[in-house]
Structures are given as C-alpha cells and as structure tokens.
Design a protein around this motif. Structure first.
Motif, mmCIF file in Angstrom:
data_model
loop_
_atom_site.group_PDB
_atom_site.id
_atom_site.type_symbol
_atom_site.label_atom_id
_atom_site.label_comp_id
_atom_site.label_asym_id
_atom_site.label_seq_id
_atom_site.Cartn_x
_atom_site.Cartn_y
_atom_site.Cartn_z
ATOM 1 N N SER A 50 53.682 51.789 40.395
ATOM 2 C CA SER A 50 54.354 51.229 39.225
ATOM 3 C C SER A 50 55.084 52.324 38.462
ATOM 4 C CB SER A 50 53.341 50.557 38.294
ATOM 5 O OG SER A 50 52.726 49.479 38.942
ATOM 6 N N ALA A 103 50.250 50.254 34.884
ATOM 7 C CA ALA A 103 50.512 48.819 34.986
ATOM 8 C C ALA A 103 49.605 48.052 34.030
ATOM 9 C CB ALA A 103 50.277 48.335 36.414
ATOM 10 N N CYS A 104 50.142 46.945 33.544
ATOM 11 C CA CYS A 104 49.373 46.048 32.687
ATOM 12 C C CYS A 104 48.447 45.217 33.570
ATOM 13 C CB CYS A 104 50.329 45.130 31.925
ATOM 14 S SG CYS A 104 49.490 43.915 30.874
ATOM 15 N N CYS A 124 47.732 42.289 33.230
ATOM 16 C CA CYS A 124 48.340 40.969 33.417
ATOM 17 C C CYS A 124 49.260 40.929 34.644
ATOM 18 C CB CYS A 124 49.107 40.558 32.168
ATOM 19 S SG CYS A 124 50.466 41.667 31.719
ATOM 20 N N ASP A 125 49.776 42.073 35.048
ATOM 21 C CA ASP A 125 50.665 42.141 36.206
ATOM 22 C C ASP A 125 49.932 42.421 37.513
ATOM 23 O OD1 ASP A 125 52.922 41.722 34.584
ATOM 24 O OD2 ASP A 125 53.070 43.862 34.139
ATOM 25 N N LEU A 126 48.625 42.560 37.462
ATOM 26 C CA LEU A 126 47.856 42.915 38.654
ATOM 27 C C LEU A 126 47.127 41.727 39.275
ATOM 28 C CD1 LEU A 126 46.365 46.266 37.330
ATOM 29 C CD2 LEU A 126 48.276 45.967 38.916
ATOM 30 N N GLU A 139 48.290 38.409 40.007
ATOM 31 C CA GLU A 139 49.038 37.655 41.023
ATOM 32 C C GLU A 139 49.194 38.402 42.347
ATOM 33 O OE1 GLU A 139 53.446 35.827 41.730
ATOM 34 O OE2 GLU A 139 52.708 35.874 39.674
ATOM 35 N N PRO A 140 49.576 39.691 42.347
ATOM 36 C CA PRO A 140 49.751 40.378 43.637
ATOM 37 C C PRO A 140 48.471 40.478 44.463
ATOM 38 C CG PRO A 140 50.668 41.705 41.854
ATOM 39 C CD PRO A 140 49.949 40.551 41.230
ATOM 40 N N GLN A 166 41.204 36.477 37.489
ATOM 41 C CA GLN A 166 41.286 37.520 36.463
ATOM 42 C C GLN A 166 39.960 38.243 36.288
ATOM 43 O OE1 GLN A 166 39.878 37.211 33.030
ATOM 44 N NE2 GLN A 166 40.407 39.371 32.846
ATOM 45 N N TRP A 222 46.407 43.368 25.590
ATOM 46 C CA TRP A 222 46.451 43.724 27.006
ATOM 47 C C TRP A 222 45.890 45.111 27.270
ATOM 48 C CZ3 TRP A 222 46.872 39.855 30.030
ATOM 49 C CH2 TRP A 222 47.631 38.747 29.650
ATOM 50 N N TYR A 228 46.132 48.357 29.780
ATOM 51 C CA TYR A 228 47.030 49.037 30.720
ATOM 52 C C TYR A 228 46.227 50.074 31.483
ATOM 53 C CZ TYR A 228 51.118 46.876 28.645
ATOM 54 O OH TYR A 228 52.055 45.961 28.236
#
Length: 117
Positions: free
Chosen positions: A54, A59-60, A62-64, A66-67, A72, A96, A98
């Motif tokens: 990243s 990375a947040c 929240c962005d980890l 879905e991939p 959660q 959030w 990070y």
C-alpha cells in the motif's frame, strides 16, 4: 480518551543468532516460534503483503476486509496477531485503525534464517 497501546521494542537486535551459527536456547526457540507462527497463516501473509504494498506501506483496516474475503472480526484478529509479533504497527484515526509495516521487521526474520556472508 485515547487508547494506550503496548509498545514492542523493534529496535533491539534480533532474538537470536542465525540458525546456522549456533544452536538456539530454549528461550530463543520459543520466541522465534511465536514470531514464525504469526507468519504461518495464509491470511496473515496476505494482510502483511497488502499493507506493505500500500502507499506509504500503510492501510486502513476498512480496506483490508474485502481483499482477504474474511469477516471483519477475523481480519481484526489476524491484524492483532501481526501487530503483537512486531510486524505491523497500529494507529487510530477517528473510528478507523491504520496498520503500517514496521521498518526492518521482515529483515529480522531473514537475518535469523539466512546466514550472513
């Protein structure tokens, strides 16, 4: 009120001499096993690689989710394990969290496993 986090000293020398130089003590083996267990999971390896790749190696959370394709709470657990092992650092911004790759964290593992010339 801010949450206080435990601080892990990542500036200290690696836990032990490279495996090919001398046998590990029981304490060194335990520490190394705990560290390697943190990496011994496909989801954790993917999380570590996503954070490292990243922008700014950060990375947040929240962005980890879905991939990875996990829930959660499961992703949060894996991030907690990687943070406790000293591979990631965590900072809170608003609601959030990070995560950032700790500089030199992966180098510590390679210094143990690979003999220096």
């Amino acid at each position: 009120m801010p949450t206080l986090l435990d601080v892990t000293d990542i500036t200290a020398d690696v836990c032990c001499a490279p495996l090919v130089r001398e046998p590990l003590t029981a304490e060194e083996a335990e520490l190394l096993a705990t560290t390697l267990k943190a990496l011994a999971d496909p989801a954790r390896l993917r999380l570590l690689s996503i954070v490292a790749a990243s922008e700014g190696a950060e990375a947040c959370a929240c962005d980890l989710i879905e991939p990875i394709g996990l829930s959660q709470p499961t992703v949060s657990h894996h991030l907690k394990v990687l943070t406790a092992a000293g591979f990631l650092s965590r900072s809170k911004r608003g609601t959030w969290a990070y995560y950032a790759l700790v500089p030199g964290a992966l180098d510590r593992i390679s210094q143990i496993l690979v003999p220096s010339p």
